[in-house]
Structure formats: C-alpha cells, structure tokens
Design a protein around this motif. Structure first.
Motif, mmCIF file in Angstrom:
data_model
loop_
_atom_site.group_PDB
_atom_site.id
_atom_site.type_symbol
_atom_site.label_atom_id
_atom_site.label_comp_id
_atom_site.label_asym_id
_atom_site.label_seq_id
_atom_site.Cartn_x
_atom_site.Cartn_y
_atom_site.Cartn_z
ATOM 1 N N ASP A 131 0.990 -1.187 -0.019
ATOM 2 C CA ASP A 131 -0.073 -0.146 -0.046
ATOM 3 C C ASP A 131 0.956 1.267 0.060
ATOM 4 O OD1 ASP A 131 -2.227 -1.710 0.072
ATOM 5 O OD2 ASP A 131 -2.700 -1.404 2.337
ATOM 6 N N GLU A 132 2.231 1.299 0.746
ATOM 7 C CA GLU A 132 2.927 2.274 0.661
ATOM 8 C C GLU A 132 3.794 2.397 -0.365
ATOM 9 O OE1 GLU A 132 5.155 1.678 4.129
ATOM 10 O OE2 GLU A 132 3.315 2.235 5.491
ATOM 11 N N GLY A 133 3.584 1.427 -1.359
ATOM 12 C CA GLY A 133 4.438 1.757 -2.666
ATOM 13 C C GLY A 133 5.853 0.912 -2.687
ATOM 14 N N TYR A 134 6.048 0.360 -1.895
ATOM 15 C CA TYR A 134 7.564 -0.444 -1.706
ATOM 16 C C TYR A 134 7.726 -1.554 -2.537
ATOM 17 C CZ TYR A 134 8.592 2.866 2.233
ATOM 18 O OH TYR A 134 8.815 3.887 2.972
ATOM 19 N N GLU B 245 15.665 -5.174 -13.794
ATOM 20 C CA GLU B 245 15.831 -6.333 -14.444
ATOM 21 C C GLU B 245 16.490 -7.507 -13.696
ATOM 22 O OE1 GLU B 245 16.918 -7.963 -18.845
ATOM 23 O OE2 GLU B 245 16.751 -5.772 -18.570
ATOM 24 N N TYR B 246 17.673 -6.630 -12.838
ATOM 25 C CA TYR B 246 18.684 -7.678 -12.470
ATOM 26 C C TYR B 246 18.428 -7.773 -10.747
ATOM 27 C CZ TYR B 246 20.684 -5.676 -16.601
ATOM 28 O OH TYR B 246 20.676 -5.617 -17.905
ATOM 29 N N VAL B 247 17.146 -7.368 -10.565
ATOM 30 C CA VAL B 247 16.576 -7.864 -8.892
ATOM 31 C C VAL B 247 15.692 -9.036 -9.049
ATOM 32 C CG1 VAL B 247 15.366 -6.905 -7.070
ATOM 33 C CG2 VAL B 247 16.731 -5.204 -8.367
ATOM 34 N N ASP B 248 16.193 -9.973 -8.324
ATOM 35 C CA ASP B 248 15.541 -11.298 -8.458
ATOM 36 C C ASP B 248 14.033 -11.211 -7.796
ATOM 37 O OD1 ASP B 248 14.550 -14.046 -7.458
ATOM 38 O OD2 ASP B 248 16.275 -14.623 -8.613
ATOM 39 N N PRO B 249 12.919 -11.783 -8.574
ATOM 40 C CA PRO B 249 11.475 -11.443 -8.050
ATOM 41 C C PRO B 249 11.466 -12.032 -6.724
ATOM 42 C CG PRO B 249 11.538 -12.678 -10.396
ATOM 43 C CD PRO B 249 12.975 -12.586 -9.948
ATOM 44 N N PHE B 250 12.216 -12.891 -6.328
ATOM 45 C CA PHE B 250 12.222 -13.331 -4.719
ATOM 46 C C PHE B 250 12.200 -12.072 -3.696
ATOM 47 C CE2 PHE B 250 14.743 -14.125 -0.924
ATOM 48 C CZ PHE B 250 14.056 -15.247 -0.278
ATOM 49 N N PHE B 251 12.809 -11.003 -4.134
ATOM 50 C CA PHE B 251 12.938 -9.756 -3.229
ATOM 51 C C PHE B 251 11.691 -8.796 -3.311
ATOM 52 C CE2 PHE B 251 17.241 -11.024 -3.727
ATOM 53 C CZ PHE B 251 17.688 -11.383 -2.581
ATOM 54 N N LYS B 252 10.795 -9.193 -4.327
ATOM 55 C CA LYS B 252 9.591 -8.229 -4.435
ATOM 56 C C LYS B 252 8.557 -8.377 -3.084
ATOM 57 C CE LYS B 252 9.341 -7.792 -9.627
ATOM 58 N NZ LYS B 252 8.405 -8.014 -10.560
ATOM 59 N N THR B 253 8.028 -7.212 -2.902
ATOM 60 C CA THR B 253 7.053 -7.127 -1.776
ATOM 61 C C THR B 253 5.935 -8.140 -2.141
ATOM 62 O OG1 THR B 253 7.873 -4.979 -1.300
ATOM 63 C CG2 THR B 253 5.685 -5.814 -0.410
ATOM 64 N N SER B 254 5.460 -8.051 -3.465
ATOM 65 C CA SER B 254 4.397 -8.914 -3.827
ATOM 66 C C SER B 254 4.573 -10.320 -3.506
ATOM 67 C CB SER B 254 4.078 -8.982 -5.378
ATOM 68 O OG SER B 254 5.159 -9.117 -6.170
ATOM 69 N N GLU B 255 5.988 -11.167 -3.866
ATOM 70 C CA GLU B 255 6.424 -12.386 -3.567
ATOM 71 C C GLU B 255 6.288 -12.459 -1.903
ATOM 72 O OE1 GLU B 255 6.876 -14.728 -5.598
ATOM 73 O OE2 GLU B 255 6.378 -13.517 -6.906
ATOM 74 N N TYR B 256 6.748 -11.668 -1.044
ATOM 75 C CA TYR B 256 6.537 -11.624 0.399
ATOM 76 C C TYR B 256 5.205 -12.075 0.736
ATOM 77 C CZ TYR B 256 7.030 -10.392 5.230
ATOM 78 O OH TYR B 256 7.133 -10.435 6.628
ATOM 79 N N ARG B 257 4.286 -10.956 0.231
ATOM 80 C CA ARG B 257 2.993 -11.135 0.382
ATOM 81 C C ARG B 257 2.590 -12.668 -0.003
ATOM 82 N NH1 ARG B 257 -1.603 -9.551 3.024
ATOM 83 N NH2 ARG B 257 -3.431 -8.937 1.741
ATOM 84 N N LEU B 258 2.746 -13.021 -1.031
ATOM 85 C CA LEU B 258 2.205 -14.472 -1.345
ATOM 86 C C LEU B 258 2.571 -15.366 -0.443
ATOM 87 C CD1 LEU B 258 2.735 -14.423 -5.433
ATOM 88 C CD2 LEU B 258 0.597 -14.475 -4.053
ATOM 89 N N THR B 259 3.942 -15.238 0.301
ATOM 90 C CA THR B 259 4.147 -16.235 1.079
ATOM 91 C C THR B 259 3.410 -16.529 2.263
ATOM 92 O OG1 THR B 259 6.616 -15.596 0.638
ATOM 93 C CG2 THR B 259 6.351 -16.867 2.620
ATOM 94 N N TYR B 260 2.700 -15.469 2.750
ATOM 95 C CA TYR B 260 1.830 -15.333 3.907
ATOM 96 C C TYR B 260 0.135 -15.257 3.470
ATOM 97 C CZ TYR B 260 6.326 -15.100 6.222
ATOM 98 O OH TYR B 260 7.517 -15.110 6.716
ATOM 99 N N VAL B 261 0.173 -15.539 2.331
ATOM 100 C CA VAL B 261 -1.360 -15.445 1.826
ATOM 101 C C VAL B 261 -2.284 -16.117 2.402
ATOM 102 C CG1 VAL B 261 -1.189 -16.429 -0.308
ATOM 103 C CG2 VAL B 261 -2.879 -14.467 -0.291
ATOM 104 N N LYS B 262 -1.777 -17.465 2.490
ATOM 105 C CA LYS B 262 -2.733 -18.585 3.156
ATOM 106 C C LYS B 262 -3.154 -18.237 4.534
ATOM 107 C CE LYS B 262 -2.946 -21.514 -0.313
ATOM 108 N NZ LYS B 262 -4.184 -21.395 -1.232
ATOM 109 N N SER B 263 -4.192 -18.566 4.988
ATOM 110 C CA SER B 263 -4.649 -18.364 6.445
ATOM 111 C C SER B 263 -5.309 -19.792 7.058
ATOM 112 C CB SER B 263 -5.797 -17.163 6.435
ATOM 113 O OG SER B 263 -6.972 -17.756 5.569
ATOM 114 N N PHE B 264 -5.083 -19.718 8.318
ATOM 115 C CA PHE B 264 -5.602 -20.628 9.207
ATOM 116 C C PHE B 264 -7.164 -20.473 9.465
ATOM 117 C CE2 PHE B 264 -1.092 -20.613 9.651
ATOM 118 C CZ PHE B 264 -0.707 -21.853 9.875
ATOM 119 N N LYS B 265 -7.704 -21.652 9.794
ATOM 120 C CA LYS B 265 -9.245 -21.427 9.963
ATOM 121 C C LYS B 265 -9.439 -21.646 11.598
ATOM 122 C CE LYS B 265 -10.980 -22.925 5.673
ATOM 123 N NZ LYS B 265 -12.131 -23.897 4.895
ATOM 124 N N PRO B 266 -10.244 -20.902 12.246
ATOM 125 C CA PRO B 266 -10.256 -21.242 13.665
ATOM 126 C C PRO B 266 -10.786 -22.546 14.147
ATOM 127 C CG PRO B 266 -11.623 -19.086 12.871
ATOM 128 C CD PRO B 266 -11.053 -19.712 11.705
#
Length: 319
Positions: free
Chosen positions: A138-141, A228-249
């Motif tokens: 949201d902050e544009g990083y 072009e020389y920054v690996d997609p691994f370091f993108k904030t969007s990839e970080y977000r996808l790492t924790y996109v899944k959620s647990f159920k109560p």
C-alpha cells in the motif's frame, strides 16, 4: 554437521551444509582454529581465484584437512562460489533457528498443549507478516527492506566507478573501482559486466541475486533501469504471497465432530513421571566459551575480577 533439507525433495529444493557446523566439525576433528578460519574464508569466497588461494593454504597447512573436506563433502554443498547461486548466499541454518525461536517454549509440553501452542503461534506469525506485506504494498515499496538497503548502498559505491563500453549491443562493459570509493580505502579492481547474460566477474549478482555496484554503474552509464537485475524473490508482492494462506479457527470443543478413528493409549510402563525432561541435544565446541573464564588480577583465581575479589574487599593481598 547440519544440512538444509532431508528426507524429501522438490524440483527447486537444494540441500546444502551449514558452514558454521561444518567448520566446527573440522575444528573438532583436527583441533586447529587457524584451519577453521581458513575454511570459513574459502567457503565465503565468491571468486574462483580467492577460493583456490584459501583452499590451497588449507592443504599446505595440513594435508589431512583438505582430504577431510574433499571426502563426502561436495564443493557445491559448502562453497559459495560453487553453489551456482541457488541459495542466495545463505550459508548457515540461521533461517531454521529463527523459526525455532517462534516455537520456543513448546518443547516438552504435553502433546495437546504442544499442538495448540504451535497452531496459535504459527497463525499469529502469518497474520503479522501478512499485514506487513499488505502495508508495504500500500505504501508503494516494490522490494523488501533488505533488498532496498543493499541496492542503496551499492548505488552509492557505483558513483565512484569508471565505466568503459566495449559493445553496447551485447551489453559488454569494463568497470574499474576507484580507490577511496569504499570505507576501507581499497579499490582499483577491474570487473567485466555483461548485461545480456546478467553476469559480473565479482559474482555477487549470481550469488546474491541483487545488482552489484558494477552493474549499477553500467545501468547509470547507459540510463537503464536496474529492476531487471533484481530477483523476483525480493519483491514485496512475493513476500505477500508467502503468507497469503490463512488458518481457520478451531472452534469450541463442544462443536467438534465426533472422532471415529483409532484410540492410541501409551503403555503405563512407558509413561514418564512428572520431572524435568533432559535435552537430547549434543553440545559441541560451538557451545563453549573459547575465551574461558577471566582471571582475577589480584588473587590470580578464575571466576571473578578484581572488583569482586574477596581478598581486596577484606583488605588483603595475595602472597
């Protein structure tokens, strides 16, 4: 010796030795701290010439050490230079130890409490980091904090580099680091950058997957974006996808479905009595204080210093 990953394998899983544990094993085997330090330098070397220099010094100092490293220890499992850039420069099991810290206190609990504690702590871990990822987006990083810090530092270094073009179409350039461009005052090194192949002879781009100062110098020289020389691994969007899944109560126990599976009961003879459960962890030389206990300068005994010495407090001196 610790190895990242065991017992399973995915298409992109690469097993590596923990350099810290391997160095500790080498020291335990040969009892030579200097060899241990040389091994650390060889393992950390990013360039072929530096690796050969330190590896040869190990063999010259003690041939058995080199044989110990060669036997059943493939270079790509502990040498950063031979890794092929698959582990992003990670050399230890600190990543695993970090997550172990999240579950600190869960060991030795009764099984029900252990599962419950693990479930809620991991859920909290995901909720917090899912929020961090969304906030940074949201902050544009575009990239993670670590990636941005590395890139910013390398951009500052690149301003003092000299770039010579050899072939603009092929992206072939020569970069000379000027003396004084680094805090240590070192410089004068010459590196070859090939933008089309995404390579630099310093090997940092291949190993760390982030543009080194030499690549950034060429990008500035050619007015190109370094994205072009920054690996997609370091993108904030990839970080977000790492924790996109959620647990159920889990819900209240009274609302759980009736369990119809097998009932497992531990034999009474194997039940532990309530007491402190000893750890099965094997301690090694890494757990020891290599500096030892300090010696008191007054009584010449270990375990305290002159400020807390009983002789001094009683107005006495040692003979």
């Amino acid at each position: 010796m610790a190895e990242v990953g065991s017992g399973w394998e995915e298409p992109y899983a690469h097993h590596r030795f923990c350099i810290r544990h391997l160095a500790s094993n080498l020291n335990s085997e040969l009892k030579n701290a200097h060899l241990k330090n040389l091994f650390g330098r060889a393992a950390d070397s990013r360039q072929k010439e530096k690796f050969i220099k330190y590896f040869d010094r190990i063999g010259e100092l003690k041939f058995e050490a080199r044989e110990w490293l060669v036997k059943d220890k493939p270079l790509h499992k502990w040498s950063i230079y031979h890794d092929g850039g698959f582990i992003y420069g990670i050399r230890t099991t600190n990543m695993s130890e970090y997550f172990n810290g999240v579950l600190k206190g869960a060991r030795f609990l009764p099984i029900t409490a252990l599962v419950k504690m693990t479930f809620y702590r991991v859920n909290s871990y995901f909720v917090t980091r899912r929020g961090w990822g969304k906030r940074r987006l949201d902050e544009g990083y575009e990239y993670s904090e670590k990636a941005l810090k590395v890139i910013e530092d390398n951009v500052k270094k690149s301003t003092a580099h000299k770039v010579v073009s050899f072939n603009n179409e092929q992206g072939l350039f020569e970069v000379t680091t000027c003396r004084g461009s680094r805090p240590s005052g070192k410089g004068g090194n010459v590196h070859t950058v090939n933008l089309s192949r995404k390579t630099c002879t310093c090997e940092k781009l291949k190993i760390y997957k982030l543009p080194c100062s030499h690549v950034l110098a060429v990008c500035r020289y050619r007015s190109l974006s370094h994205a072009e020389y920054v690996d997609p691994f370091f993108k904030t969007s990839e970080y977000r996808l790492t924790y996109v899944k959620s647990f159920k109560p889990v819900g209240d126990v009274s609302r759980w479905s009736a369990y119809s599976g097998p009932k497992i009961v531990a034999p009474p003879s194997q039940k532990r009595k309530p007491r402190h459960t000893p750890s099965s962890r094997f301690r090694n030389e890494m757990d020891q204080n290599t500096r030892g206990k300090k010696m008191c300068s007054i009584c010449r005994k270990r375990g305290h210093n002159k400020k807390t010495c009983g002789y001094r407090n009683n107005g006495q001196t040692s003979g």
